[in-house]
Design an enzyme around this catalytic site. Structure first.
Site, PDB file in Angstrom:
ATOM      1  N   ASN A  48       0.974  -1.214   0.036  1.00 45.19           N
ATOM      2  CA  ASN A  48      -0.016   0.134  -0.169  1.00 45.19           C
ATOM      3  C   ASN A  48       1.028   1.185   0.016  1.00 45.19           C
ATOM      4  OD1 ASN A  48      -2.354  -1.611   0.278  1.00 45.19           O
ATOM      5  ND2 ASN A  48      -2.617  -1.168   2.116  1.00 45.19           N
ATOM      6  N   ARG A 406      -5.226   1.420 -13.400  1.00 39.21           N
ATOM      7  CA  ARG A 406      -3.802   1.609 -12.841  1.00 39.21           C
ATOM      8  C   ARG A 406      -3.288   0.286 -12.264  1.00 39.21           C
ATOM      9  NH1 ARG A 406      -1.662   6.752 -11.564  1.00 39.21           N
ATOM     10  NH2 ARG A 406      -3.842   7.354 -10.998  1.00 39.21           N
ATOM     11  N   HIS A 436     -15.272   3.341 -14.556  1.00 41.92           N
ATOM     12  CA  HIS A 436     -15.096   2.672 -13.458  1.00 41.92           C
ATOM     13  C   HIS A 436     -16.532   1.856 -13.122  1.00 41.92           C
ATOM     14  CE1 HIS A 436     -14.321   2.401  -8.898  1.00 41.92           C
ATOM     15  NE2 HIS A 436     -12.983   1.630  -9.533  1.00 41.92           N
TER      16      HIS A 436
END
Length: 712
Positions: A48, A406, A436
């Site tokens: 992360n 991404r 999306h």
């Protein structure tokens, strides 16, 4: 200056995200979490943080170079001030990770799972390790000394390196060795196979021999993180009509972007640090040291080295998602959806049910077309298999494939080629807007006319992550929803983003405005002393307009419960601003990913599930869809889910007005919502129906299954 904004109840999005990732890290410090899962939380935290620097820090760096006068609309910080604050907040996280990693490593040592230090090996073990190094590692190493004939090389993003400060006749040089990607990271000793040495430790120990003409003054394991914040639509990138080829170039460019972080493992790298900071043009605040390995991906393989019993005790108990409780095994999924709306709840229900719907539709003579938006897919995606089969069977298949998802760009490019070869029509998103949304429309025709099966969900069509992420997926034969979905795909094909819809809330045209209308409606109820309430579950809240409307509703007396996993830019409990807002966050075994927006109380609650977080990028700069839940039975099911999540006092934490999180009070009836839903799914899994039950259900289908007889 952002003089017209009130910053008394908002906070910086990046610092809020770091608080979320700290909660992920602290899962690795919990004794009740199995030992190997604690290792995984350490890796998840690390991964992360890597993405945070590549994406968020990378974009703020760019902003600091281009827009000196820019100030964030939630924190009023300039880009430079944001970078300073990020560095201040990240450094303690490295220290916390080191402490937790040391604790977990010590517990593993008690189980004889040990990362060995080469200095502490026996003479015989060193001899064997040396032989392994010379036979398997040395032949694939490519050491370089920087000089006139060897200019400073490109150091790839997130690839471990050995950096060396070399001395020859009082002249100082720099050497570098990249870790080979194709070699095993962990080298286990013969015998019980539980003691290991990491590849970087071996190269670091023996690499002096590679530079015979030099004395090694310093050496270190290091890693460079580069910005990955590429906008494929920027004019600075070469224009081309072939968008797929364009995206392939963009992926290659990502590896060469500006360094935004330099990491070292261990201490005492003063001269190497000084040299690299100058060569990479990276500031002191972006250099971090770690006592833990810089790349923790290897931890997932440790469970391969332990017994079944140890794996059982050291990992979460395996859970296999089952067919949804509302479906009868052996009966057509399509027919069952025609009878009544269905709701899948991942990971507790299996995605196999949706895949079976695609399979049936690919082979059904009544199917005219399948249209779907795809953002992320598994590496091995059966969904693609049945879309291809449908095209090969003569169905019209339209796939709106977002190539700009991404870090999944390459996977999506590969699948787009496979789909095109099978005869599917493939579109690549919308100019300037990422698509999306998660929508699948199956159009069918029988003697009575056209009818639809529509699926709209909160998560991706990824068969792997559906076993790890909590998401919701509505499957309906509603004409109202189907007609809106049909208009949606027509608009996508004609690049029309400005249409509004009768039932769906669609960004960028109407989602933000419609959510605000519903917040305002609850505010008006409060002002006229009617029962009111708002519940919103999402990954992140950063949209300033939504934040300000929630503040107004709170001031009017609307009780607001926000369940936000990650970034939350509103600070609750501020008198006169947000005193009626409560914010909680659940971090646990599964990644909370579903978005639920509920307005009202009791049976009058309007409920939407959505692909969109309340972030400006989602509400204004992406194509997103929220779908209403009309079926009273499903409404009650979601309301029950909300009630259980509100009661969670094991994994949930409460956001304070200071921006810090605190644990909830323990009770006699403690609730872990994820475990509750997991156990509920196990209890409600239906056993195989008897012939009598199946027959009665089929009779019900004859009389009530036809869409013309259903009232939606």
């Amino acid at each position: 200056m952002n003089k017209h904004y009130d910053f008394s109840y908002t906070q910086d999005r990046e610092l809020s995200w770091l608080k979320f990732n700290e909660r992920v890290l602290r899962e690795a410090d919990k004794k009740n979490v199995p030992i190997f899962e604690r290792l995984k939380f350490l890796e998840i935290f690390t991964n992360n943080l890597d993405e945070f620097f590549m994406v968020r820090v990378g974009s703020i760096h760019e902003m600091s170079l281009i827009h000196d006068d820019h100030r964030d609309i939630r924190s009023d910080l300039t880009p430079e001030e944001q970078l300073d604050e990020i560095a201040k907040h990240v450094r303690p996280l490295y220290e916390l990770r080191d402490q937790i990693f040391a604790k977990v490593s010590k517990e593993l040592e008690q189980k004889n799972i040990i990362r060995s230090k080469i200095e502490e090996l026996t003479k015989e073990e060193k001899k064997k390790l040396r032989s392994y190094y010379e036979a398997m590692i040395l032949p694939v190493l490519s050491p370089i000394v920087i000089g006139k004939q060897h200019p400073f090389p490109h150091i790839p993003n997130k690839v471990l390196q050995i950096g060396l400060l070399l001395k020859k006749k009082e002249k100082i040089s720099f050497g570098i060795i990249g870790l080979p990607r194709d070699l095993e990271r962990m080298i286990f000793f013969p015998g019980d196979g539980r003691r290991y040495v990491l590849l970087e430790d071996i190269i670091l120990y023996y690499c002096d021999d590679l530079f015979e003409n030099y004395s090694v003054e310093e050496k270190a394991v290091l890693c460079i993180t580069r910005s990955a914040d590429i906008n494929p639509d920027d004019e600075i990138y070469e224009s081309t009509d072939d968008y797929r080829t364009h995206m392939k170039k963009i992926i290659k460019m990502r590896a060469r972007l500006k360094p935004v972080r330099l990491e070292f493992e261990g201490n005492d790298h003063k001269h190497i640090k000084k040299y690299l900071s100058m060569r990479l043009n990276i500031s002191e605040q972006d250099i971090f040291k770690s006592q833990s390995p810089l790349d923790l991906k290897y931890v997932y393989k440790l469970t391969d080295k332990v017994s079944k019993e140890e794996r059982k005790n050291g990992c979460y108990r395996p859970f296999t998602p089952a067919l949804n409780r509302d479906f009868i095994p052996g009966m057509s999924v399509t027919k069952q959806i025609m009878e009544e709306d269905k709701l899948l709840s991942f990971p507790f229900d299996s995605m196999d049910t949706f895949i079976e719907l695609l399979k049936e539709s690919a082979r059904d003579k009544e199917t005219l077309s399948i249209k779907i938006t795809i953002y992320r897919l598994a590496k091995q995606a059966r969904i693609v298999k049945y879309l291809c089969e449908a095209a090969e069977n003569g169905k019209e298949v339209l796939v709106l494939m977002e190539l700009r998802a991404r870090f999944d760009e390459e996977n999506n490019i590969n699948y787009s080629e496979i789909l095109e070869e099978a005869g599917c029509k493939v579109m690549y998103g919308m100019e300037d807007y990422k698509v999306h949304s998660k929508v699948c429309l199956i159009t069918k025709k029988n003697s009575r006319g056209i009818y639809y099966i529509t699926q709209i969900g909160t998560g991706n069509y990824n068969e792997s992550t559906s076993k790890m992420y909590t998401d919701l997926s509505l499957m309906t034969a509603s004409d109202k929803i189907g007609q809106d979905a049909s208009i949606f795909f027509h608009n996508m094909a004609t690049f029309n983003l400005n249409r509004t819809y009768k039932h769906l809330l669609v960004a960028p045209s109407s989602l933000q405005d419609e959510i605000i209308k519903r917040i305002e409606r609850e505010k008006m109820k409060a002002e006229s002393f009617q029962p009111c309430g708002i519940f919103m579950k999402m990954n992140s809240l950063t949209d300033r307009k939504i934040i300000d409307e929630l503040s107004k509703a709170s001031t009017a007396g609307v009780p607001i419960f926000l369940l936000i996993r990650g970034i939350c830019c509103i600070r609750p409990g501020i008198p006169g601003k947000t005193e009626n807002i409560r914010v909680e966050s659940i971090v646990g075994r599964f990644l909370e990913h579903s978005r639920i927006y509920a307005f009202g109380v009791g049976d009058d609650t309007d409920i939407y599930i959505s692909s969109a977080d309340m972030m400006t990028r989602n509400t204004r700069r992406r194509v997103e869809v929220a779908v209403p839940i009309y079926d009273p039975r499903l409404k009650q099911r979601i309301l029950k889910m909300i009630k259980i999540m509100k009661q969670d006092n094991i994994q949930a934490q409460v956001l304070l007005s200071s921006g810090e999180y605190t644990t909830k009070k323990k009770r006699e009836d403690n609730v872990n919502s994820q475990i509750y839903f997991l156990n509920e799914a196990k209890r409600l899994i239906k056993k195989e129906k008897t012939p009598k039950q199946t027959f009665l259900h089929q009779v019900k289908g004859i009389f009530f299954g036809n869409k013309k007889l259903r009232k939606k």
